[in-house]
Scaffold this active site. Structure first.
Site, PDB file in Angstrom:
ATOM      1  N   PRO A  92       0.812  -1.215   0.000  1.00 39.32           N
ATOM      2  CA  PRO A  92       0.000   0.000   0.000  1.00 39.32           C
ATOM      3  C   PRO A  92       0.845   1.265   0.000  1.00 39.32           C
ATOM      4  O   PRO A  92       0.368   2.339  -0.342  1.00 39.32           O
ATOM      5  CB  PRO A  92      -0.832  -0.104   1.281  1.00 39.32           C
ATOM      6  N   GLU A 119       2.708  -7.639   8.290  1.00 36.15           N
ATOM      7  CA  GLU A 119       2.985  -6.209   8.107  1.00 36.15           C
ATOM      8  C   GLU A 119       3.931  -5.949   6.935  1.00 36.15           C
ATOM      9  O   GLU A 119       4.457  -4.849   6.783  1.00 36.15           O
ATOM     10  CB  GLU A 119       3.558  -5.604   9.402  1.00 36.15           C
ATOM     11  N   ARG A 161      -3.505  -8.456 -20.685  1.00 34.15           N
ATOM     12  CA  ARG A 161      -4.368  -8.087 -21.813  1.00 34.15           C
ATOM     13  C   ARG A 161      -3.678  -7.128 -22.788  1.00 34.15           C
ATOM     14  O   ARG A 161      -4.192  -6.872 -23.870  1.00 34.15           O
ATOM     15  CB  ARG A 161      -5.710  -7.536 -21.319  1.00 34.15           C
ATOM     16  N   ASP A 176      -9.872   2.191 -24.318  1.00 39.36           N
ATOM     17  CA  ASP A 176     -10.095   1.986 -22.880  1.00 39.36           C
ATOM     18  C   ASP A 176      -9.926   3.281 -22.101  1.00 39.36           C
ATOM     19  O   ASP A 176      -9.193   4.177 -22.525  1.00 39.36           O
ATOM     20  CB  ASP A 176      -9.041   1.021 -22.310  1.00 39.36           C
TER      21      ASP A 176
HETATM   22  C1  LIG Z   1      -1.692  -6.002   5.880  1.00 34.00           C
HETATM   23  S1  LIG Z   1      -0.776  -5.477   4.521  1.00 34.00           S
HETATM   24  C2  LIG Z   1       0.536  -4.594   5.276  1.00 34.00           C
HETATM   25  C3  LIG Z   1       0.226  -3.163   5.392  1.00 34.00           C
HETATM   26  C4  LIG Z   1       1.379  -2.347   5.963  1.00 34.00           C
HETATM   27  N1  LIG Z   1       1.438  -2.468   7.372  1.00 34.00           N
HETATM   28  C5  LIG Z   1       1.167  -0.887   5.597  1.00 34.00           C
HETATM   29  O1  LIG Z   1       0.387  -0.228   6.271  1.00 34.00           O
HETATM   30  O2  LIG Z   1       1.727  -0.434   4.585  1.00 34.00           O
HETATM   31  C6  LIG Z   1       0.001  -6.969   3.981  1.00 34.00           C
HETATM   32  C7  LIG Z   1       0.382  -7.005   2.549  1.00 34.00           C
HETATM   33  O3  LIG Z   1      -0.758  -6.896   1.713  1.00 34.00           O
HETATM   34  C8  LIG Z   1      -0.377  -6.318   0.474  1.00 34.00           C
HETATM   35  N2  LIG Z   1      -1.216  -5.141   0.251  1.00 34.00           N
HETATM   36  C9  LIG Z   1      -2.116  -4.624   1.128  1.00 34.00           C
HETATM   37  N3  LIG Z   1      -2.724  -3.547   0.605  1.00 34.00           N
HETATM   38  C10 LIG Z   1      -2.233  -3.380  -0.638  1.00 34.00           C
HETATM   39  C11 LIG Z   1      -2.467  -2.427  -1.668  1.00 34.00           C
HETATM   40  N4  LIG Z   1      -3.327  -1.427  -1.520  1.00 34.00           N
HETATM   41  N5  LIG Z   1      -1.776  -2.561  -2.820  1.00 34.00           N
HETATM   42  C12 LIG Z   1      -0.878  -3.554  -2.979  1.00 34.00           C
HETATM   43  N6  LIG Z   1      -0.611  -4.485  -2.028  1.00 34.00           N
HETATM   44  C13 LIG Z   1      -1.274  -4.404  -0.873  1.00 34.00           C
HETATM   45  C14 LIG Z   1       1.102  -6.013   0.547  1.00 34.00           C
HETATM   46  O4  LIG Z   1       1.800  -7.098  -0.020  1.00 34.00           O
HETATM   47  C15 LIG Z   1       1.303  -5.917   2.045  1.00 34.00           C
HETATM   48  O5  LIG Z   1       2.641  -6.125   2.408  1.00 34.00           O
END
Ligand SMILES: C[S@@+](CC[C@H](N)C(=O)[O-])C[C@H]1O[C@@H](n2cnc3c(N)ncnc32)[C@H](O)[C@@H]1O
Length: 273
Positions: A92, A119, A161, A176
């Site tokens: 994220p 995390e 795609r 698109d």
């Molecule tokens: C619970 S999340 C960890 C969030 C982290 N503590 C933070 O706040 O940035 C666990 C994993 O889900 C994935 N993930 C969660 N949200 C995501 C998003 N919006 N985009 C891409 N990957 C995501 C990532 O691989 C991340 O390491």
């Protein structure tokens, strides 16, 4: 294109066997390898996580399994002659995943995905592989998922795609939303198919006119209408040179006007309404 995915939930990637991505695999446009991270653990519990340095809630994925897994996956891909890999790290806190980035990734021969849980992954893993290859830390949106596997599915589908020969009609992605070119930064407008009437609802006459110029104009106006309504930020960011005389007329009707610098903004009186 080769794709490797290292995950603690290989079964989460099952959708890569169906629909467009599945067909691309069957046709040989995509060579997908899903790996279980726990294959690179050696304790009785197949541990992949540990408590965070500095304290705090949650667990962090350990360096060793990821390091060994990625070394092995990369060695296998190099042996198969896959060219230059790029690491795609869903997080994220990454850069937003956009159509532009999908195009960039679709031009690479080999992507290695590291969807995390808990995390996230100990930072040193990303830093280590960043010395050897391009690393794309990508976020699929401003929300937090429990894991990165869904993000891998999103990125893979958007990239697949775009690969040559994957879509039945190579023109399909030209119009698109977000497509580069004339529709750059605009959302696609509404689309219709047969029957011409459904539950008393018709379709816009212009679509039956057979007049390509008028249809193209109508589509462009609808794209402008939808973009101003749903994503005004895209219009505000747009290079004004992208708007022709007709676009400007439509934008004016929709309550937008150019600033002295040329960019378009919603007129203040409309904002206040
Ligand atoms: C619970 S999340 C960890 C969030 C982290 N503590 C933070 O706040 O940035 C666990 C994993 O889900 C994935 N993930 C969660 N949200 C995501 C998003 N919006 N985009 C891409 N990957 C995501 C990532 O691989 C991340 O390491």
């Amino acid at each position: 294109m080769r794709l490797d995915v290292v995950t603690i939930f290989p079964e989460y990637l099952e959708p890569l066997n169906v629909s467009l991505v599945g067909k691309a695999r069957a046709r040989g446009s995509l060579d997908v390898h899903v790996h279980d991270l726990r294959d690179w653990t050696y304790d009785r519990h197949n541990t992949v996580d540990d408590t965070p340095y500095g304290g705090g809630p949650g667990m962090v994925m350990k360096t060793e399994p990821w390091g060994e897994a990625l070394d092995q996956v990369l060695a296998d891909g190099y042996e198969a002659g896959r060219g230059a890999p790029a690491l795609v790290v869903p997080t994220p806190s990454g850069r937003p995943f956009t159509q532009e980035l999908a195009v960039e990734l679709s031009e690479r021969p080999w992507l290695v995905f590291t969807p995390a849980r808990y995390e996230g992954i100990d930072r040193r893993v990303v830093d280590e592989y960043a010395t050897r290859m391009p690393v794309y830390e990508v976020s699929i949106g401003d929300y937090v998922l429990a894991g990165g596997e869904a993000a891998v599915l999103v990125v893979t589908e958007a990239v697949a795609r775009l690969l040559p020969g994957v879509l039945g009609n190579a023109e399909s992605h030209r119009d698109d939303s977000f497509a580069p070119g004339a529709m750059a930064n605009l959302l696609e407008g509404p689309v219709y198919t047969k029957p011409p009437r459904w539950r008393g609802r018709g379709i816009p006459d212009v679509l039956l006119s057979g007049h390509h110029g008028r249809i193209a104009r109508w589509r462009r106006d609808e794209a402008l209408r939808r973009t101003t309504a749903h994503r005004p930020d895209l219009i505000e960011r747009c290079d004004p040179a992208a708007f022709d005389k007709k676009d400007r007329e439509t934008l004016s009707i929709l309550g937008w006007a150019p600033e002295p610098g040329g960019r378009f903004w919603r007129k203040v009186e409309d904002v206040e309404e």
